[in-house]
Each structure stands twice: as structure tokens, then as C-alpha cells.
Design a protein around this motif. Structure first.
Motif, PDB file in Angstrom:
ATOM      1  N   GLN A   1      41.034  34.231  52.126  1.00 28.01           N
ATOM      2  CA  GLN A   1      42.301  34.946  52.286  1.00 28.01           C
ATOM      3  C   GLN A   1      43.215  34.237  53.280  1.00 28.01           C
ATOM      4  OE1 GLN A   1      42.850  37.289  50.143  1.00 28.01           O
ATOM      5  NE2 GLN A   1      44.954  37.513  50.840  1.00 28.01           N
TER       6      GLN A   1
ATOM      7  N   TRP B   1      45.191  31.864  51.331  1.00 29.12           N
ATOM      8  CA  TRP B   1      46.261  32.580  50.607  1.00 29.12           C
ATOM      9  C   TRP B   1      47.405  32.921  51.551  1.00 29.12           C
ATOM     10  CZ3 TRP B   1      47.192  32.491  45.816  1.00 29.12           C
ATOM     11  CH2 TRP B   1      46.247  32.697  44.818  1.00 29.12           C
TER      12      TRP B   1
ATOM     13  N   PHE C   1      51.230  31.845  51.277  1.00 24.64           N
ATOM     14  CA  PHE C   1      52.290  32.839  51.093  1.00 24.64           C
ATOM     15  C   PHE C   1      53.368  32.725  52.170  1.00 24.64           C
ATOM     16  CE2 PHE C   1      49.587  36.049  48.540  1.00 24.64           C
ATOM     17  CZ  PHE C   1      50.110  35.558  47.360  1.00 24.64           C
TER      18      PHE C   1
ATOM     19  N   GLY D   1      49.921  30.150  40.843  1.00 25.90           N
ATOM     20  CA  GLY D   1      48.921  31.179  41.176  1.00 25.90           C
ATOM     21  C   GLY D   1      48.406  31.880  39.923  1.00 25.90           C
ATOM     22  N   PRO D   2      49.315  32.546  39.161  1.00 26.46           N
ATOM     23  CA  PRO D   2      48.846  33.212  37.938  1.00 26.46           C
ATOM     24  C   PRO D   2      48.202  32.253  36.931  1.00 26.46           C
ATOM     25  CG  PRO D   2      51.078  33.914  38.486  1.00 26.46           C
ATOM     26  CD  PRO D   2      50.699  32.883  39.487  1.00 26.46           C
TER      27      PRO D   2
ATOM     28  N   SER E   1      46.527  29.456  37.570  1.00 28.31           N
ATOM     29  CA  SER E   1      45.171  29.071  38.000  1.00 28.31           C
ATOM     30  C   SER E   1      44.208  30.240  37.806  1.00 28.31           C
ATOM     31  CB  SER E   1      45.181  28.618  39.463  1.00 28.31           C
ATOM     32  OG  SER E   1      45.591  29.683  40.279  1.00 28.31           O
ATOM     33  N   GLY E   2      44.726  31.476  38.006  1.00 22.69           N
ATOM     34  CA  GLY E   2      43.867  32.647  37.808  1.00 22.69           C
ATOM     35  C   GLY E   2      43.533  32.857  36.338  1.00 22.69           C
TER      36      GLY E   2
ATOM     37  N   GLN F   1      39.979  30.137  36.481  1.00 23.47           N
ATOM     38  CA  GLN F   1      38.785  30.947  36.775  1.00 23.47           C
ATOM     39  C   GLN F   1      37.798  31.051  35.608  1.00 23.47           C
ATOM     40  OE1 GLN F   1      38.631  34.191  39.348  1.00 23.47           O
ATOM     41  NE2 GLN F   1      40.417  33.616  40.551  1.00 23.47           N
TER      42      GLN F   1
ATOM     43  N   GLN G   1      37.379  31.601  44.570  1.00 20.00           N
ATOM     44  CA  GLN G   1      37.565  33.024  44.239  1.00 20.00           C
ATOM     45  C   GLN G   1      36.618  33.460  43.122  1.00 20.00           C
ATOM     46  OE1 GLN G   1      41.607  33.948  43.173  1.00 20.00           O
ATOM     47  NE2 GLN G   1      41.465  36.027  43.976  1.00 20.00           N
TER      48      GLN G   1
ATOM     49  N   TRP H   1      48.844  45.456  37.279  1.00 21.57           N
ATOM     50  CA  TRP H   1      49.325  44.235  37.939  1.00 21.57           C
ATOM     51  C   TRP H   1      50.765  43.877  37.590  1.00 21.57           C
ATOM     52  CZ3 TRP H   1      47.922  40.949  41.821  1.00 21.57           C
ATOM     53  CH2 TRP H   1      46.728  41.277  42.459  1.00 21.57           C
TER      54      TRP H   1
ATOM     55  N   VAL I   1      42.216  46.226  45.749  1.00 20.09           N
ATOM     56  CA  VAL I   1      41.374  45.072  46.101  1.00 20.09           C
ATOM     57  C   VAL I   1      39.894  45.473  46.249  1.00 20.09           C
ATOM     58  CG1 VAL I   1      43.155  43.606  47.123  1.00 20.09           C
ATOM     59  CG2 VAL I   1      41.987  45.269  48.568  1.00 20.09           C
TER      60      VAL I   1
ATOM     61  N   PHE J   1      36.967  45.781  41.379  1.00 17.47           N
ATOM     62  CA  PHE J   1      35.881  44.808  41.573  1.00 17.47           C
ATOM     63  C   PHE J   1      34.542  45.527  41.686  1.00 17.47           C
ATOM     64  CE2 PHE J   1      39.638  42.634  43.136  1.00 17.47           C
ATOM     65  CZ  PHE J   1      39.516  41.417  42.506  1.00 17.47           C
TER      66      PHE J   1
ATOM     67  N   ASN K   1      39.774  38.540  36.093  1.00 16.17           N
ATOM     68  CA  ASN K   1      40.886  37.888  36.794  1.00 16.17           C
ATOM     69  C   ASN K   1      41.996  37.443  35.836  1.00 16.17           C
ATOM     70  OD1 ASN K   1      41.495  37.191  39.654  1.00 16.17           O
ATOM     71  ND2 ASN K   1      41.946  35.227  38.681  1.00 16.17           N
TER      72      ASN K   1
ATOM     73  N   VAL L   1      44.203  40.184  35.632  1.00 12.33           N
ATOM     74  CA  VAL L   1      44.957  40.337  36.882  1.00 12.33           C
ATOM     75  C   VAL L   1      46.115  39.327  36.903  1.00 12.33           C
ATOM     76  CG1 VAL L   1      44.779  39.762  39.356  1.00 12.33           C
ATOM     77  CG2 VAL L   1      43.086  41.274  38.311  1.00 12.33           C
ATOM     78  N   SER L   2      45.831  38.119  36.413  1.00  7.33           N
ATOM     79  CA  SER L   2      46.802  37.027  36.574  1.00  7.33           C
ATOM     80  C   SER L   2      47.839  36.966  35.453  1.00  7.33           C
ATOM     81  CB  SER L   2      46.066  35.690  36.646  1.00  7.33           C
ATOM     82  OG  SER L   2      45.172  35.701  37.720  1.00  7.33           O
TER      83      SER L   2
ATOM     84  N   GLN M   1      50.933  38.973  35.746  1.00  7.25           N
ATOM     85  CA  GLN M   1      51.856  38.511  36.792  1.00  7.25           C
ATOM     86  C   GLN M   1      52.895  37.558  36.201  1.00  7.25           C
ATOM     87  OE1 GLN M   1      50.181  37.419  40.623  1.00  7.25           O
ATOM     88  NE2 GLN M   1      48.210  38.153  39.954  1.00  7.25           N
TER      89      GLN M   1
HETATM   90  O1  LIG Z   1      42.506  40.515  44.226  1.00  5.68           O
HETATM   91  C1  LIG Z   1      42.967  40.175  45.456  1.00  5.68           C
HETATM   92  C2  LIG Z   1      43.829  38.936  45.373  1.00  5.68           C
HETATM   93  O2  LIG Z   1      44.938  39.233  44.540  1.00  5.68           O
HETATM   94  C3  LIG Z   1      45.877  38.199  44.373  1.00  5.68           C
HETATM   95  O3  LIG Z   1      45.274  37.181  43.622  1.00  5.68           O
HETATM   96  C4  LIG Z   1      45.496  37.296  42.243  1.00  5.68           C
HETATM   97  O4  LIG Z   1      46.786  36.755  41.970  1.00  5.68           O
HETATM   98  C5  LIG Z   1      46.901  35.332  42.171  1.00  5.68           C
HETATM   99  C6  LIG Z   1      48.302  34.920  41.785  1.00  5.68           C
HETATM  100  O5  LIG Z   1      49.257  35.663  42.442  1.00  5.68           O
HETATM  101  C7  LIG Z   1      45.921  34.596  41.268  1.00  5.68           C
HETATM  102  O6  LIG Z   1      45.989  33.198  41.527  1.00  5.68           O
HETATM  103  C8  LIG Z   1      44.521  35.068  41.590  1.00  5.68           C
HETATM  104  O7  LIG Z   1      43.628  34.437  40.696  1.00  5.68           O
HETATM  105  C9  LIG Z   1      44.447  36.587  41.433  1.00  5.68           C
HETATM  106  O8  LIG Z   1      43.171  37.052  41.798  1.00  5.68           O
HETATM  107  C10 LIG Z   1      46.396  37.719  45.711  1.00  5.68           C
HETATM  108  O9  LIG Z   1      47.205  36.589  45.539  1.00  5.68           O
HETATM  109  C11 LIG Z   1      45.289  37.395  46.683  1.00  5.68           C
HETATM  110  O10 LIG Z   1      45.858  37.191  47.967  1.00  5.68           O
HETATM  111  C12 LIG Z   1      44.311  38.571  46.768  1.00  5.68           C
HETATM  112  O11 LIG Z   1      43.203  38.193  47.528  1.00  5.68           O
END
Ligand SMILES: OC[C@H]1O[C@H](O[C@H]2O[C@H](CO)[C@@H](O)[C@H](O)[C@H]2O)[C@H](O)[C@@H](O)[C@@H]1O
Length: 582
Positions: A56, A59, A63, A87-88, A90-91, A95, A172, A315, A436, A440, A509, A512-513, A516
Motif C-alpha cells: 500500500q 500505491w 497516488f 492501474g486498471p 494491470s489489474g 493479475q 497484489q 467499482w 477492502v 476479499f 480483481n 474490480v479493475s 474502473q
Molecule cells: O482493493 C484495494 C485496492 O484497490 C485499488 O486497487 C484496485 O484498482 C487498481 C487500479 O486503480 C488496480 O490496479 C488494482 O489491481 C485493483 O485491485 C487501489 O488502487 C489500491 O490502493 C487498494 O489497495
């Protein structure tokens, strides 16, 4: 050619499982205790989740420092939006690759730690590269003025952000899977709560260190805040990650019966499709990757599927909360102080208002982070304290959190001052604290629960094929409470689902991404639509972006109502096993 029926495929899998059990049983190195994790101490869980906290810090540095750094190089706001897609992206793409590779990793010291260590080294190097990119480019362009060096630095810095985000994705994906792999089912909730606490605490630490005048305090580490912060974060990350990886031992995947079983089945299915991983070409690797990701999505356990779909909707709204809060609060401050005509203001007054706007934005982020941490300290404690309550459990809290999010974002209709907005973002720390932790924990609990069920089934087959030794007769896996999992209908049911933690958490993930990216595109559209022709006058486009996020969040609320508690899942399985004839 006629396709075999689902039942025929299941029967084939079950008989394959029986053959594999006897093959693996013949292996003298196989240890049945490898089928389940012992109860872990709080100290163990804290050390394990330190990796999430250290991550973190990377991150929060990115940021807080990367945007001003890129703007100082002369990057336009439009190009900035493209760079932030790293960010999105790579997620979404990084992942799943890491999840699959680590699920397949066969090193004796574990499946996850090699990736965590590799990812940590890559994150540290890319952070240092990014913060020093102008100097590095400058070495190759001697005798050029700073503006020229900055211009040439832009593509290298943009590449640095992409490398950094993909390196972060490696850690991550692996550290979340490590939690599932080494902690027993009954402790998944608390272990994920500790991971959420680490995210909250290290975010605040990151903020706090960022407020020091670092270049003055540590001049030997660099001439700017970003450079010094990168060195400090790099050192803390390396020390904490190395310590966790040294202290937490993983089972060798070569002796884990459930892992070996799943891998052999996977190999057979790939071979049936004409994909031979041993003689792979680039094309077969790509084909096999997509096949495995799609197959895993199709075979997600129902509970995991619902959580993933709910995350997709949630998200869309969380993205603006994470990225636009400080701008929204800052803008409100400026316009409540007559910034509509900045050119009519004296230059020093203009600067004073701009600086105060930034400070109020930071105050909103800090209030949000503090409430998030408080929520992650308190709620897991309450869930544990009222263990049998129907009203205070993770599932209920997740539902409530969506309600708070929807109401809070819609309340932007009534927000007129920066102070009101700061209070609103403090409130939004409540749903974010849940976001968060709870999804999970729900997914990890479900993977772990399925692994336990598979352990009962594998152990039973193993036992049927061998003379029980004293050690095995002490085994408590097959009990009156779990024996119904040995029925054919339960074996077939759980044979059908994927339970590899690496790929499942990576798929989560993706949910999640990917939203975004949609949210970012939708936001640009709303900015264009609602922007005033006079660019200095106040427009409510950010307010509308938050409200739309809240309305889409209704989808997350509806889906979260369908999530089940562990007790409900157990009852459902038992009823299914008893009502279905053998
Ligand atoms: O789940 C907690 C995390 O959430 C964000 O990460 C998610 O968004 C990212 C892009 O904005 C993406 O790269 C990542 O794979 C996702 O899990 C947040 O950016 C993190 O700070 C936070 O720990």
C-alpha cells in the motif's frame, strides 16, 4: 461428433480422481496433514499481512506523487488520463497471468513467495526509476536545457508508471492468494480484516510521511520529495516483505494432494483439447491461457460469482471516490470563495485560494482514510463478538455498506460547501472500509471452504484404498457433520468448481479493475457533457459523476443480498445431499 453429457464428464472426472488418489498414495513423500491448515496466531496473521501493508505504501506514493511529477514534465491532462489507465489495465490483464502462473509454480519453497519477492524487487526498481527518470534521461542528453530533457522524459516516465503498476499487480495477486493458502477457513475473515487494516494503516503512514519536508530532512537521498519518498518506501517495502516471506512458510506444492489432483485434471483436460503444455509454442501458451481463464470464469463457485458481479457495479462508483475526491472538495472551496473570475483576483490571493483548496482536498482524503481504518478495526471485532447474530455478519454489513454508499453519493445534490464535502467523504470511509475487507473475506472463505470439502472427499478415497495407520485413524476430517460431502451428488457438485486461489482472486480483481476503465470513460463523457463554456465558472460535473456511481451501486446492493453466510451454504448442501437419491 456428439458432445459428451455433463454427467458423463463428471463421472469421468470422479473416476480420474480415484485413479489419481491411488497413484499419489503410492508416493512415500505424501503427507495427509498437508490437506488442511492449522489455526494461526494473531502474530502470524499480522506478519503475513504486512506484505499487503508494504504494498500500500507503493500505491500511496504513486497516488500522491506521480500526478504532480508528470504535470511538472508538461504532460497534458488528456495524456494523464491515458497514463492512469495503467492501474486498471494491470489489474485486468496482469493479475490473471500472475494468478495462473503462481497456481502452476512448483518450487519447493512455495507457489506465492517467489512471485511476491520478484514483484517486490520490480516495484522498488520501477519506483526508483520513475522518480529519477528525468535525471536518467538527462545523462543521455548532456548540455540540453531542462525543458528539452523534460519533454524527452515524458514517454520514459509514462512507461515507468506502466512497469510500476504491472509490478504491483504481481505482488497484489500473490499476497492475497498466500492468505488463502496458509490460513484455515475459520480464520479467513479475520486474516482479510488484518489485510484491510494494513491497507488503512499504511495509507495513513504514507500520507503522514508525505507531509514531511523530505528533501530538507534527508538531502542525501535526493533533491525532491518524490525521490526521497521513493527511497524510503523502497527500503521499508524490501525489509517488511523480506521479513514476511522469511517468517511465513508455504507447503511445497509438490506434496499438496489437493493441488496435485487439480493440476493433473487440468493437464488431462488441456491434452483432451489438443493443448500439450510440455511442448508448448507461443500460440499454445496464449491459447491455453485464455482457455484456462475462460474455463475458470465459467466454473466460478456460485458465491464467488455473485461477489464478482456485485463488485463490478460497486467499482463503477468507487473509482471516482478514489480519484476525484480531492478535486471535488478543492473546487467547492474555490467557488464558495468567489473564484469564478480568477483574473479579477490579485495573484497572491489567487495562489492562497488554490493552496487552501488543495489542503482541503487532502483533509478530505485524510478523514476518509481515518474512518476507513476505524471501520476495519471495529467491524471485524463486532462480527466476531456477535458471531451468531443474524443482523451483524459480513454479508449484512456488505449490504448496509452499499446502502450508505448510495445515500452518501446521492446526498451530493445538497452539498454546497467544502466542509460539508469533507464530512461526506469521511462518511464514505464506511463503505470503503467494507470494500477492502468484505469481498476479499467472502471469496477467501469460500475458496477455503471448498478446499476443506475437497479434503474430506480426497481423504475418504485415500482411506478406502489403504490400511489405516494410527496417524490416519486420528484424522478428524470425516465426521458426522462432514460425511454427507461424500455422497455422489456432493462429489459431483464440488468436482465442477474451480478453487485455485491464485486464479480466483485474480478473476475477482478483473471485476474490480475493468469497471474502473468504464467509469473513467463515462466520467470523461460526463465532463464533456456538463462542462460550462466558460471554463472558469463552477460546473457540477463531478457531483453528477458521484451520483451516477451511486445509482449504479444499486446493482451491487441487489446482488449482495444474494450472498449467503457459511451456515446457509452448509445447510443448503446438506439439504441437497439428503434430497437427491444416490
Ligand atoms: O482493493 C484495494 C485496492 O484497490 C485499488 O486497487 C484496485 O484498482 C487498481 C487500479 O486503480 C488496480 O490496479 C488494482 O489491481 C485493483 O485491485 C487501489 O488502487 C489500491 O490502493 C487498494 O489497495
Amino acid at each position: 461428433m456428439t458432445r459428451p453429457s455433463t454427467q458423463a464428464l463428471l463421472d469421468e472426472d470422479i473416476s480420474l480422481e480415484q485413479t489419481l488418489t491411488s497413484e499419489l498414495r503410492a508416493d512415500p513423500d505424501q503427507d495427509m496433514s498437508d490437506l488442511y491448515n492449522p489455526i494461526r496466531s494473531t502474530g502470524y496473521i499480522v506478519v503475513l499481512t504486512l506484505i499487503v501493508g508494504a504494498l500500500q505504501l507503493a500505491w500511496s506514493t504513486e497516488f500522491s506523487e506521480a500526478t504532480p511529477f508528470l504535470l511538472s514534465l508538461g504532460v497534458s491532462k488528456h495524456a494523464l488520463a491515458l497514463i492512469w489507465l495503467a492501474g486498471p489495465l494491470s489489474g485486468t490483464f496482469g493479475q490473471p497471468i500472475v494468478g495462473l502462473l503462481s497456481d502452476k509454480c512448483n518450487l519447493d519453497w512455495g507457489r506465492r513467495r517467489p512471485f511476491i519477492i520478484g514483484g517486490c524487487v520490480a516495484t522498488v526498481l520501477s519506483l526508483l526509476y520513475l522518480s529519477h527518470s528525468a535525471n536518467i534521461v538527462g545523462w543521455f542528453l548532456p548540455n540540453r536545457d531542462q525543458d528539452t530533457v523534460n519533454r524527452y522524459t515524458v514517454p520514459f516516465a509514462a512507461a515507468g508508471i506502466y512497469i510500476l503498476d504491472f509490478s504491483i499487480a504481481v505482488i497484489q495477486a500473490s499476497c492475497r492468494a498466500l492468505i488463502v493458502d496458509v490460513v484455515p477457513s475459520v480464520q479467513q475473515q479475520i486474516a482479510n480484516a488484518w489485510a484491510a487494516r494494513m491497507i488503512g494503516a499504511f495509507n495513513i503512514v504514507g500520507f503522514w510521511i508525505g507531509t514531511w519536508d523530505l528533501a530538507a530532512l534527508f538531502p542525501w537521498l535526493g533533491s525532491s520529495q518524490f525521490k526521497v519518498l521513493s527511497w524510503l518506501v523502497a527500503t521499508i517495502m524490501l525489509v517488511l516483505t523480506a521479513f514476511s516471506c522469511w517468517a511465513i512458510k508455504e507447503r511445497s506444492p509438490r506434496y499438496d494432494l489437493a493441488i496435485r489432483m487439480e493440476r493433473k485434471k487440468q493437464e488431462k483436460r488441456l491434452k483432451d483439447m489438443g493443448i500439450d503444455e510440455e511442448n508448448a509454442t507461443v500460440l499454445t501458451v496464449v491459447k491455453s491461457f485464455f482457455w484456462q481463464v475462460l474455463r475458470s470464469i465459467a466454473r466460478l463457485p456460485r458465491q464467488v460469482k455473485i461477489v464478482c458481479y456485485a463488485e463490478f457495479f460497486a467499482w463503477i462508483g468507487y473509482f471516482p471516490m478514489l480519484f476525484y475526491t480531492s478535486t471535488y472538495v478543492g473546487e467547492l472551496y474555490l467557488y464558495e470563495n468567489g473564484y469564478n473570475n480568477p483574473l479579477n483576483l490579485p495573484a497572491d490571493e489567487r495562489q492562497r485560494l488554490l493552496d487552501e483548496g488543495v489542503r482541503r482536498g487532502t483533509a478530505a482524503l485524510l478523514a476518509h482514510a481515518v474512518v476507513t481504518l476505524a471501520v476495519d478495526l471495529l467491524l471485524p471485532y463486532l462480527v466476531d463478538r456477535f458471531r451468531d447474530s443474524e443482523w451483524i455478519n459480513m454479508r449484512r454489513l456488505w449490504i448496509y455498506s452499499h446502502v450508505v454508499f448510495i445515500v452518501a453519493t446521492l446526498s451530493t445534490f445538497f452539498i454546497a460547501t467544502s466542509v460539508q464535502a469533507i464530512v461526506l467523504f469521511a462518511f464514505l470511509g464506511i463503505p470503503w472500509g467494507c470494500a477492502v475487507w468484505i469481498p476479499f473475506a467472502l471469496i477467501s472463505e469460500e475458496i477455503s471452504r471448498i478446499k476443506d470439502i475437497k479434503a474430506v472427499q480426497i481423504y475418504d478415497q485415500y482411506r478406502k484404498q489403504s490400511v489405516p495407520s494410527s496417524a490416519e485413524s486420528e484424522n478428524t476430517l470425516v465426521t458426522p457433520e462432514t460425511s454427507f460431502y461424500l455422497s455422489k451428488v456432493m462429489v459431483a457438485k464440488y468436482d465442477h468448481v474451480v478453487y485455485d486461489s491464485g486464479i480466483l482472486l485474480a478473476i475477482h480483481n478483473v471485476f474490480v479493475s475493468a469497471p474502473q476503465m468504464l467509469s473513467s470513460l463515462g466520467s470523461s463523457f460526463l465532463f464533456k457533457l456538463l462542462q460550462n463554456s466558460d471554463k472558469d465558472s463552477f460546473d457540477d460535473s463531478l457531483g453528477w459523476i458521484f451520483r451516477v456511481g451511486g445509482i449504479v451501486g444499486i446493482g451491487a446492493l441487489v446482488l449482495s443480498i444474494q450472498v449467503k453466510t457459511n451456515a446457509e451454504l452448509y445447510k443448503e448442501d446438506k439439504a441437497e445431499a439428503l434430497t437427491m437419491p444416490e
